[in-house]
Write a protein that holds these residues in place. Structure first.
Motif, mmCIF file in Angstrom:
data_model
loop_
_atom_site.group_PDB
_atom_site.id
_atom_site.type_symbol
_atom_site.label_atom_id
_atom_site.label_comp_id
_atom_site.label_asym_id
_atom_site.label_seq_id
_atom_site.Cartn_x
_atom_site.Cartn_y
_atom_site.Cartn_z
ATOM 1 N N TRP A 129 -25.393 6.079 -15.465
ATOM 2 C CA TRP A 129 -26.412 6.941 -16.553
ATOM 3 C C TRP A 129 -26.584 6.328 -17.906
ATOM 4 O O TRP A 129 -25.885 6.104 -18.457
ATOM 5 N N ARG A 139 -31.055 6.569 -14.030
ATOM 6 C CA ARG A 139 -29.932 6.466 -12.936
ATOM 7 C C ARG A 139 -29.978 4.963 -12.188
ATOM 8 O O ARG A 139 -31.217 4.846 -11.863
ATOM 9 N N GLU A 163 -25.317 17.213 -7.954
ATOM 10 C CA GLU A 163 -24.360 16.483 -8.765
ATOM 11 C C GLU A 163 -25.366 15.451 -9.680
ATOM 12 O O GLU A 163 -25.230 15.404 -10.888
ATOM 13 N N THR A 166 -27.215 17.480 -12.186
ATOM 14 C CA THR A 166 -26.500 17.944 -13.431
ATOM 15 C C THR A 166 -26.168 16.662 -14.250
ATOM 16 O O THR A 166 -26.448 16.981 -15.499
ATOM 17 N N HIS A 167 -25.695 15.607 -13.832
ATOM 18 C CA HIS A 167 -25.569 14.490 -14.557
ATOM 19 C C HIS A 167 -26.686 14.291 -15.379
ATOM 20 O O HIS A 167 -26.729 13.908 -16.682
ATOM 21 N N GLN A 170 -27.243 16.575 -18.343
ATOM 22 C CA GLN A 170 -26.235 16.093 -19.238
ATOM 23 C C GLN A 170 -26.661 14.984 -19.920
ATOM 24 O O GLN A 170 -26.374 14.977 -21.280
ATOM 25 N N SER A 253 -19.106 17.086 -19.991
ATOM 26 C CA SER A 253 -19.623 16.034 -20.535
ATOM 27 C C SER A 253 -18.376 15.198 -20.917
ATOM 28 O O SER A 253 -18.154 14.189 -20.483
ATOM 29 N N LEU A 256 -16.428 14.305 -17.269
ATOM 30 C CA LEU A 256 -17.497 13.490 -16.377
ATOM 31 C C LEU A 256 -17.419 12.150 -16.740
ATOM 32 O O LEU A 256 -17.720 11.244 -16.162
ATOM 33 N N LEU A 258 -19.257 10.347 -18.657
ATOM 34 C CA LEU A 258 -20.345 9.810 -18.542
ATOM 35 C C LEU A 258 -20.951 8.893 -19.952
ATOM 36 O O LEU A 258 -21.841 8.274 -19.919
#
Length: 260
Positions: A129, A139, A163, A166-167, A170, A253, A256, A258
């Motif tokens: 991401w 993505r 999911e 949601t990612h 964020q 955050s 995860l 990310l």
């Protein structure tokens, strides 16, 4: 892992040909590499050329269907009626159609250009991401388990997991989170997240939502925007698909990974 489906108008027209034994074959592309998708609900997506390397080496049982319907089976790799290969454009397929009404119908509608959409079904194993220059989430699919391709009548159809949405939310809000931290300090310099807690609390009365598990909401009519932001994938959320509402969740955050 959860099933995801991507559909699009084929970049090149499908081809149909008749074999010496009278059977018919349809060929085309089921996946196109390095081509940004349409908005999938807060993010766009790119298929990397490496995303199929592992799964194709493992000789998976991939089905070729009409419109994602298992009862409209056209071929499968384990029966040698579906051949898959990767080139610089994407994933190319050739399916030898059964001598059935659905096989004959598919061949004729491909010939008439009535069928112009293609689709693939997959589970995500690895993705990346990032934030594009315009602030939107991007993505990139790096590794997937492929289990289905379909020749479709509705190339605009898209289905993503809760999911993934949601990612995306964020990722697109991470840039503003650091500035928002300053607003969370009260007059004594202490962190005051009362407002955030109230903002993040959905009003859906489903038992799972009450336990803080909005991504497992079971109320099909649920349309609470906060429940949607927390991962609700129920059909009642259709009006919220284009929302870019901020998800205020530093805990998620951090855990995860990310942004690390």
């Amino acid at each position: 892992m959860h099933k995801e489906i991507r559909s699009f108008t084929a970049p090149r027209p499908f081809t149909v040909r008749t074999m010496p034994d009278g059977s018919k074959q349809v060929s085309g592309y089921a996946i196109v590499f390095n081509s940004p998708s349409v908005d999938l609900g807060g993010f766009t997506e790119i298929c990397s050329p490496q995303m199929l390397t592992r799964t194709l080496k493992e000789s998976p049982d991939v089905l070729a269907l009409r419109d994602h319907k298992s009862e409209m089976l056209l071929g499968r790799t384990t029966a040698n009626t579906l051949a898959l290969s990767v080139d610089s454009t994407g994933l190319r397929f050739t399916v030898t159609l059964p001598k059935t009404s659905i096989g004959d119908d598919t061949a004729e509608n491909v010939r008439l250009r009535n069928l112009t959409g293609c689709s693939f079904g997959f589970n995500t194993v690895a993705d990346q991401w990032t934030v594009a220059d315009d602030g939107s989430a991007l993505r990139t699919l790096l590794d997937v388990d492929l289990f289905e391709i379909s020749i479709t009548s509705f190339p605009a159809y898209q289905q993503t997991t809760a999911e993934a949405r949601t990612h995306a939310a964020q990722v697109t809000t991470k840039r503003g989170d650091d500035l928002d931290d300053l607003d969370d300090l009260d007059s004594d310099g202490q962190d005051d997240d009362t407002d955030d807690d109230l903002e993040m609390r959905c009003q859906c009365r489903c038992e799972r939502c009450l336990n803080g598990k909005c991504e497992r909401c079971i109320r099909s009519e649920c349309s609470d925007s906060v429940c949607y932001d927390n991962g609700c994938a129920m059909p009642g959320q259709d009006d919220n698909r284009s929302d870019r509402a901020r998800i205020i969740s530093h805990f998620n955050s951090a855990h995860l990974n990310l942004y690390r």
